[in-house]
Design a protein around this motif. Sequence first.
Motif, PDB file in Angstrom:
ATOM      1  N   ALA A   1      35.788  41.019  37.098  1.00  0.00           N
ATOM      2  CA  ALA A   1      37.056  40.609  36.486  1.00  0.00           C
ATOM      3  C   ALA A   1      37.723  39.613  37.421  1.00  0.00           C
ATOM      4  CB  ALA A   1      37.962  41.807  36.263  1.00  0.00           C
ATOM      5  N   ARG A   2      38.156  38.490  36.871  1.00  0.00           N
ATOM      6  CA  ARG A   2      38.859  37.482  37.650  1.00  0.00           C
ATOM      7  C   ARG A   2      40.328  37.502  37.241  1.00  0.00           C
ATOM      8  NH1 ARG A   2      39.879  31.800  37.384  1.00  0.00           N
ATOM      9  NH2 ARG A   2      38.906  31.696  35.320  1.00  0.00           N
ATOM     10  N   PHE A   3      41.202  37.644  38.218  1.00  0.00           N
ATOM     11  CA  PHE A   3      42.634  37.760  37.949  1.00  0.00           C
ATOM     12  C   PHE A   3      43.246  36.380  37.731  1.00  0.00           C
ATOM     13  CE2 PHE A   3      41.927  41.959  39.333  1.00  0.00           C
ATOM     14  CZ  PHE A   3      43.006  42.728  38.955  1.00  0.00           C
ATOM     15  N   LEU A   4      43.782  36.162  36.539  1.00  0.00           N
ATOM     16  CA  LEU A   4      44.537  34.949  36.251  1.00  0.00           C
ATOM     17  C   LEU A   4      46.019  35.170  36.501  1.00  0.00           C
ATOM     18  CD1 LEU A   4      42.797  33.916  32.915  1.00  0.00           C
ATOM     19  CD2 LEU A   4      42.300  33.093  35.205  1.00  0.00           C
ATOM     20  N   GLN A   5      46.435  36.412  36.383  1.00  0.00           N
ATOM     21  CA  GLN A   5      47.829  36.772  36.641  1.00  0.00           C
ATOM     22  C   GLN A   5      47.850  38.164  37.252  1.00  0.00           C
ATOM     23  OE1 GLN A   5      50.787  36.030  33.475  1.00  0.00           O
ATOM     24  NE2 GLN A   5      51.506  38.110  33.808  1.00  0.00           N
ATOM     25  N   GLY A   6      48.605  38.339  38.336  1.00  0.00           N
ATOM     26  CA  GLY A   6      48.644  39.624  39.021  1.00  0.00           C
ATOM     27  C   GLY A   6      47.617  39.700  40.131  1.00  0.00           C
ATOM     28  N   GLU A   7      47.615  40.812  40.842  1.00  0.00           N
ATOM     29  CA  GLU A   7      46.709  41.027  41.959  1.00  0.00           C
ATOM     30  C   GLU A   7      45.999  42.362  41.801  1.00  0.00           C
ATOM     31  OE1 GLU A   7      48.912  40.765  45.548  1.00  0.00           O
ATOM     32  OE2 GLU A   7      49.367  38.625  45.328  1.00  0.00           O
TER      33      GLU A   7
ATOM     34  N   GLU B   1      37.337  37.863  31.746  1.00  0.00           N
ATOM     35  CA  GLU B   1      36.105  38.657  31.834  1.00  0.00           C
ATOM     36  C   GLU B   1      34.895  37.788  31.498  1.00  0.00           C
ATOM     37  OE1 GLU B   1      34.364  39.253  28.844  1.00  0.00           O
ATOM     38  OE2 GLU B   1      35.878  38.092  27.786  1.00  0.00           O
ATOM     39  N   ASP B   2      33.716  38.232  31.941  1.00  0.00           N
ATOM     40  CA  ASP B   2      32.499  37.498  31.622  1.00  0.00           C
ATOM     41  C   ASP B   2      31.553  38.322  30.743  1.00  0.00           C
ATOM     42  OD1 ASP B   2      31.686  39.389  33.401  1.00  0.00           O
ATOM     43  OD2 ASP B   2      30.751  38.009  34.817  1.00  0.00           O
ATOM     44  N   VAL B   3      32.097  39.372  30.151  1.00  0.00           N
ATOM     45  CA  VAL B   3      31.280  40.208  29.262  1.00  0.00           C
ATOM     46  C   VAL B   3      30.778  39.398  28.079  1.00  0.00           C
ATOM     47  CG1 VAL B   3      31.279  42.220  27.742  1.00  0.00           C
ATOM     48  CG2 VAL B   3      32.475  42.317  29.915  1.00  0.00           C
ATOM     49  N   THR B   4      31.685  38.666  27.463  1.00  0.00           N
ATOM     50  CA  THR B   4      31.351  37.973  26.220  1.00  0.00           C
ATOM     51  C   THR B   4      30.605  36.664  26.445  1.00  0.00           C
ATOM     52  OG1 THR B   4      33.560  36.972  26.249  1.00  0.00           O
ATOM     53  CG2 THR B   4      33.271  38.983  24.978  1.00  0.00           C
TER      54      THR B   4
END
Length: 221
Positions: A115-121, A138-141
Amino acid sequence: MSPAAVAIIVSGASAAFTLANMLISAATFRRGGPRVKLHVRFRASLKSPFLSVEDPTTWRGYLHVHVRNRSSVSVEVENVRIVPSTVLMVAFWPFIVNKEALNSYANLIFFPSTARFLQGEEKTKVEAWGGARWVLDEDVTTRARPEKWVARLLLFRVRITLTNGREIHSRPMLYLKARRLNTAVYQHLERVTAKQKREEAPTLDDALLELEREQKTQGSS
């Protein structure tokens, strides 16, 4: 009533009073312990601030996560993962003994959870009766390429792990539904950018007008 009977009654009442105090203390501790709720929505919005018309890799939906702490003590999030599963795994989850081994097997089959955070930590402290909001990419899809029959059963969900080792899972989301939302966003923006390119490309009329302006400029000079 004999003294022995009185002593038995008194000791029984004392034991019952002690047990009641223990139960009250346990209930109080449970109420005061961390109670964390995790709500996740997969949103594919054309108005998303994380979506750029110039960058086709952003033409997709994102995971909007809301962590709520419904207790009087603060909690700390250690890590956030996206975990794959299947419909059968979710249905029989309460009856599965070795859940850790089964999770590892699912991760091995489909993809590593990232999971890569675009907002938050990721490492976040959630205060008592407070909350935190994240947006995850996410990179699931995009990375998962399951067979057709597996895709129909494939689910994924967000899992957060607290510093005390406790794990909280979101409700499972359908892989195919997320894929369809991503496809709809991509196709729409593909049409929009293609239209913009057609409008920006010079037409024959534009070329003739430009030539006419150049001839007038040369004649006047």
